[in-house]
Scaffold this motif. Sequence first.
Motif, PDB file in Angstrom:
ATOM      1  N   VAL A 113       0.846  -1.196   0.000  1.00  0.00           N
ATOM      2  CA  VAL A 113       0.000   0.000   0.000  1.00  0.00           C
ATOM      3  C   VAL A 113       0.881   1.245   0.000  1.00  0.00           C
ATOM      4  CG1 VAL A 113      -1.723   1.318   1.303  1.00  0.00           C
ATOM      5  CG2 VAL A 113      -1.957  -1.159   1.089  1.00  0.00           C
ATOM      6  N   ARG A 114       1.933   1.220   0.799  1.00  0.00           N
ATOM      7  CA  ARG A 114       2.836   2.371   0.874  1.00  0.00           C
ATOM      8  C   ARG A 114       3.664   2.523  -0.390  1.00  0.00           C
ATOM      9  NH1 ARG A 114       4.300   1.632   7.279  1.00  0.00           N
ATOM     10  NH2 ARG A 114       2.506   2.849   8.019  1.00  0.00           N
ATOM     11  N   GLU A 115       4.047   1.414  -0.994  1.00  0.00           N
ATOM     12  CA  GLU A 115       4.782   1.461  -2.268  1.00  0.00           C
ATOM     13  C   GLU A 115       3.946   2.173  -3.332  1.00  0.00           C
ATOM     14  OE1 GLU A 115       5.977  -1.798  -5.697  1.00  0.00           O
ATOM     15  OE2 GLU A 115       6.188  -2.402  -3.597  1.00  0.00           O
ATOM     16  N   TYR A 116       2.670   1.837  -3.391  1.00  0.00           N
ATOM     17  CA  TYR A 116       1.781   2.498  -4.349  1.00  0.00           C
ATOM     18  C   TYR A 116       1.654   3.987  -4.023  1.00  0.00           C
ATOM     19  CZ  TYR A 116      -2.190   3.651  -7.261  1.00  0.00           C
ATOM     20  OH  TYR A 116      -3.000   4.249  -8.188  1.00  0.00           O
ATOM     21  N   ALA A 117       1.427   4.297  -2.768  1.00  0.00           N
ATOM     22  CA  ALA A 117       1.270   5.701  -2.364  1.00  0.00           C
ATOM     23  C   ALA A 117       2.538   6.504  -2.654  1.00  0.00           C
ATOM     24  CB  ALA A 117       0.911   5.788  -0.880  1.00  0.00           C
ATOM     25  N   ASP A 118       3.692   5.882  -2.445  1.00  0.00           N
ATOM     26  CA  ASP A 118       4.977   6.565  -2.676  1.00  0.00           C
ATOM     27  C   ASP A 118       5.372   6.605  -4.152  1.00  0.00           C
ATOM     28  OD1 ASP A 118       5.254   6.881   0.057  1.00  0.00           O
ATOM     29  OD2 ASP A 118       6.573   5.134   0.288  1.00  0.00           O
ATOM     30  N   GLN A 119       4.738   5.750  -4.951  1.00  0.00           N
ATOM     31  CA  GLN A 119       5.108   5.621  -6.368  1.00  0.00           C
ATOM     32  C   GLN A 119       6.599   5.330  -6.489  1.00  0.00           C
ATOM     33  OE1 GLN A 119       2.711   6.117  -9.408  1.00  0.00           O
ATOM     34  NE2 GLN A 119       2.048   4.956  -7.620  1.00  0.00           N
ATOM     35  N   SER A 120       7.068   4.403  -5.666  1.00  0.00           N
ATOM     36  CA  SER A 120       8.498   4.165  -5.511  1.00  0.00           C
ATOM     37  C   SER A 120       9.072   3.090  -6.422  1.00  0.00           C
ATOM     38  CB  SER A 120       8.798   3.808  -4.052  1.00  0.00           C
ATOM     39  OG  SER A 120       8.078   2.648  -3.661  1.00  0.00           O
ATOM     40  N   THR A 121       8.234   2.426  -7.214  1.00  0.00           N
ATOM     41  CA  THR A 121       8.729   1.376  -8.104  1.00  0.00           C
ATOM     42  C   THR A 121       8.087   1.525  -9.479  1.00  0.00           C
ATOM     43  OG1 THR A 121       6.937  -0.156  -7.533  1.00  0.00           O
ATOM     44  CG2 THR A 121       8.946  -0.265  -6.160  1.00  0.00           C
ATOM     45  N   PRO A 122       8.712   0.930 -10.488  1.00  0.00           N
ATOM     46  CA  PRO A 122       8.085   0.947 -11.815  1.00  0.00           C
ATOM     47  C   PRO A 122       6.699   0.291 -11.801  1.00  0.00           C
ATOM     48  CG  PRO A 122      10.374   0.259 -12.004  1.00  0.00           C
ATOM     49  CD  PRO A 122      10.053   0.322 -10.527  1.00  0.00           C
ATOM     50  N   GLU A 123       6.527  -0.753 -10.995  1.00  0.00           N
ATOM     51  CA  GLU A 123       5.228  -1.410 -10.914  1.00  0.00           C
ATOM     52  C   GLU A 123       4.175  -0.457 -10.346  1.00  0.00           C
ATOM     53  OE1 GLU A 123       8.143  -4.720 -11.255  1.00  0.00           O
ATOM     54  OE2 GLU A 123       8.107  -2.871 -10.083  1.00  0.00           O
ATOM     55  N   ALA A 124       4.530   0.272  -9.303  1.00  0.00           N
ATOM     56  CA  ALA A 124       3.576   1.212  -8.705  1.00  0.00           C
ATOM     57  C   ALA A 124       3.194   2.304  -9.699  1.00  0.00           C
ATOM     58  CB  ALA A 124       4.159   1.826  -7.433  1.00  0.00           C
ATOM     59  N   ARG A 125       4.158   2.789 -10.459  1.00  0.00           N
ATOM     60  CA  ARG A 125       3.856   3.844 -11.436  1.00  0.00           C
ATOM     61  C   ARG A 125       2.994   3.309 -12.576  1.00  0.00           C
ATOM     62  NH1 ARG A 125       8.978   4.994  -9.524  1.00  0.00           N
ATOM     63  NH2 ARG A 125      10.057   3.918 -11.214  1.00  0.00           N
ATOM     64  N   PHE A 126       3.253   2.074 -13.003  1.00  0.00           N
ATOM     65  CA  PHE A 126       2.428   1.471 -14.051  1.00  0.00           C
ATOM     66  C   PHE A 126       0.992   1.283 -13.551  1.00  0.00           C
ATOM     67  CE2 PHE A 126       0.789  -2.408 -16.186  1.00  0.00           C
ATOM     68  CZ  PHE A 126       0.688  -1.893 -17.472  1.00  0.00           C
TER      69      PHE A 126
END
Length: 172
Positions: A108-121
């Motif tokens: 959930v935090r990875e998505y909120a932070d937009q910290s990975t290519p997967e989260a940004r995609f």
Amino acid sequence: MIADHLDALLAGLPLKHVDRAGWVRVGVTEPESVAAHSWGMSWLVLRLCPPDLDRGRCLALATLHDLPEVVVGDLTPHDGVSKEDKRAREDAAAQSLLADRPDLLGLVREYADQSTPEARFVRDLDKLDMALQALVYRGTADTREFVASARKSATHPVVRVLIAAVVKRLEG
């Protein structure tokens, strides 16, 4: 012990009944739920995830990205809540829902932070899902603002092409 597991499982299920607030605001009478939106994003991950990204991680991000809304509701820019306050509320909600699952809380935090290519995609797929839903709701409400927002913020080339196709269909 089992009761704790049941309570943790039950805590996320009301997301099935949280209407997407933006659709309600523009007058869609039977809007999708937040959980239906998450399913739509998972469908898009399955169809569109590029081979250089971890599809399983993208599916997990799509599934969990709006889980905090079961506690805080579907806050939109029209609600007068700052991005910082929204983020704090959603993080506190995620912490309360996933305290026993730090791996899921991390997603959930990875998505909120937009910290990975997967989260940004997956964020771009969030925009694509909104544009596609706007196409579904055309004729029942003015959905142009949602497509314009999606078009403005998506960055992935394939997602941008698909949003352009939505725009063309809406204009045609």
